[in-house]
Design a protein around this motif. Structure first.
Motif: not given
Length: 367
Positions: A241-249, A193-196, A198-207
C-alpha cells in the motif's frame, strides 16, 4: 547495455565520500557546471562475495571519474557467514563463531569495501539484511553515522528544517537540478506514516521548485508491482500500500509536474531495466523508468518469470549502473559488467585465485 535518453523517454511514453581518514568519513560534493555532463554509479547487495567484487567496482567507478557511488543496501549477510569473510586467511586457520562474525561483519564491510572508494563520496541505503536479528535499524545508523549523517546530507536536512537533527535512514540531497532521494524499505513496516509524510512534503517542494528538473530515487526493495514483485515491497500489505502511494505520486510528478523520474533498487540479485513494465502498472497510471541492480557481490538469483518484459535482463553477473547526467536533467544509464580480471591484485592475493574464481563462477542460487 546503454539506455540513452531517448530510450528512457520512449519506455515511459509507450507504456503510459567517503574518504576513510583515521576512521572518520567526510562526504562533500564539488560544484558542477550546469553546462557539463557528469556521472555517478549505483549498485547494491554486496554480501557473500562483496569483499572481492566491491573493490573491483570501486576501481572502475574511480577510473571513470564518477562523482559518487550509491550503495542500495545489504552490506553483509548477518543471518549466516559471508563466504569472503570465512575465506580470509585468519579465518581459514581459525574459523569464526557466529557471535564473532556478527560483531565484526559491518567493520569488515567498511575495511574491505567502503575503504576501496578512497575519497570518492559514498551514499548508503538500508537493506533488509541490516535489520536481521541481532542487528537493528538503530545499530546500523550508529555504526554508519559518518555516512548517514555526512555533511552534505546533514546540511540538506537542516536547510529543509533547521530544527531537524534526527538521524534517519531516509534522506535526500540536491546536486544541481537533481534531487537524489534515498528511501528506507528495509523492514516490512516501511514506508511508515512518518516516512511517507516526509516524502510527500519533499515531493511537494520539488514540484513547486522550477530549478529541480529531475528526481532520482534509490532504495533497497523495488516498489510494488514490478517484474520482480515476488521479491519486493509486495511481500507485505503495508509495503504494497505505501509503495503504491509513492509510485502514484511519482507518476503525477512526471505527468503534471514535468519532472524526469528515475527509480533504482537492488534486493533481487540480477540486473534488469524497465522493471515496471507490467500489466498492473500499465493500467494504473503508466510505467516509470526503473532499474534493479543487485549485482555487487551477493549470491546471484534466477530471473523472474516475466523478465521477458524487461530490457536487457541479466543474471549471474556482477557490475554497476553508470549514470550520465545531462545539463537538462535527463540521464543515460549504462550497465557496466565486471569480469574476474577487474579484481585488484591485492584482493586476489588476500583470497587466492581459486576463491576469486569461485565468486565469479559458482556464487549462484543454483549452488
Amino acid at each position: 547495455m546503454n539506455f540513452r535518453r531517448g530510450n528512457v523517454a520512449a519506455i515511459a511514453l509507450s507504456c503510459g565520500a567517503a574518504a576513510v581518514i583515521a576512521g572518520a568519513i567526510e562526504i562533500r560534493l564539488s560544484a558542477q557546471s550546469p553546462a557539463s555532463t557528469w556521472q555517478f554509479a549505483v549498485s547494491g547487495d554486496s554480501r557473500n562475495c562483496g569483499d572481492v567484487v566491491m573493490p573491483a567496482i570501486a576501481g572502475e567507478v574511480r577510473r571513470k571519474a564518477a562523482k559518487f557511488y550509491w550503495h542500495l543496501g545489504d552490506f553483509r549477510a548477518i543471518y549466516t557467514f559471508d563466504e569472503d569473510i570465512t575465506h580470509q586467511n585468519d579465518h581459514l586457520a581459525q574459523p569464526l563463531s557466529i557471535y564473532a562474525y556478527e560483531n565484526m561483519a559491518w567493520q569488515d564491510f567498511i575495511d574491505h569495501q567502503l575503504s576501496a572508494f578512497g575519497d570518492l563520496p559514498v551514499f548508503l541505503a538500508l537493506g533488509n539484511h541490516e535489520t536481521i536479528q541481532p542487528k537493528t535499524r538503530d545499530q546500523v545508523l550508529l555504526q554508519f553515522a559518518d555516512w548517514f549523517n555526512s555533511p552534505v546530507i546533514r546540511e540538506q536536512r537542516l536547510k529543509d528544517d533547521p530544527a531537524n537533527r534526527t538521524l534517519r535512514a531516509y534522506y535526500h540531497w540536491r546536486e544541481g537540478n537533481i534531487d537524489f532521494i534515498t528511501l528506507d524499505n528495509a523492514t516490512i513496516d516501511q514506508f511508515d506514516a512518518t516516512q511517507l509524510a516526509w516524502f510527500d512534503a519533499l515531493l511537494k517542494r520539488d514540484l513547486a521548485d522550477s530549478s529541480i528538473s529531475t528526481l532520482v530515487l534509490g532504495m533497497h526493495e523495488a516498489l510494488p508491482d514490478s517484474i520482480s514483485s515476488g521479491h519486493s515491497m509486495n511481500t507485505s500489505i503495508v509495503g504494497t500500500e505505501s509503495g503504491r502511494h509513492v509510485y502514484q505520486e511519482l507518476v503525477a510528478a512526471q505527468a503534471h509536474g514535468h519532472k524526469h523520474i528515475y527509480i533504482l533498487a537492488s534486493h533481487s540479485h540480477f540486473f534488469m531495466a524497465n522493471t515496471f513494465n507490467t500489466d498492473y502498472i500499465s493500467s494504473h497510471g503508466g510505467v516509470l523508468p526503473g532499474w534493479i541492480v543487485g549485482t555487487a557481490g551477493a549470491v546471484r538469483y534466477a530471473l523472474p518469470p516475466d523478465s521477458k518484459n524487461a530490457v536487457s535482463p541479466m543474471t549471474n553477473v556482477y557490475g554497476y549502473l553508470l549514470a550520465t547526467v545531462h545539463p537538462d536533467g535527463l540521464i543515460d544509464f549504462d550497465f557496466q559488467k565486471l569480469d574476474e580480471s577487474k579484481v585488484p591484485a591485492d584482493v586476489v592475493g588476500r583470497y587466492q585465485p581459486g576463491f576469486v574464481h569461485w565468486c565469479f563462477a559458482e556464487n549462484t542460487q543454483a549452488r
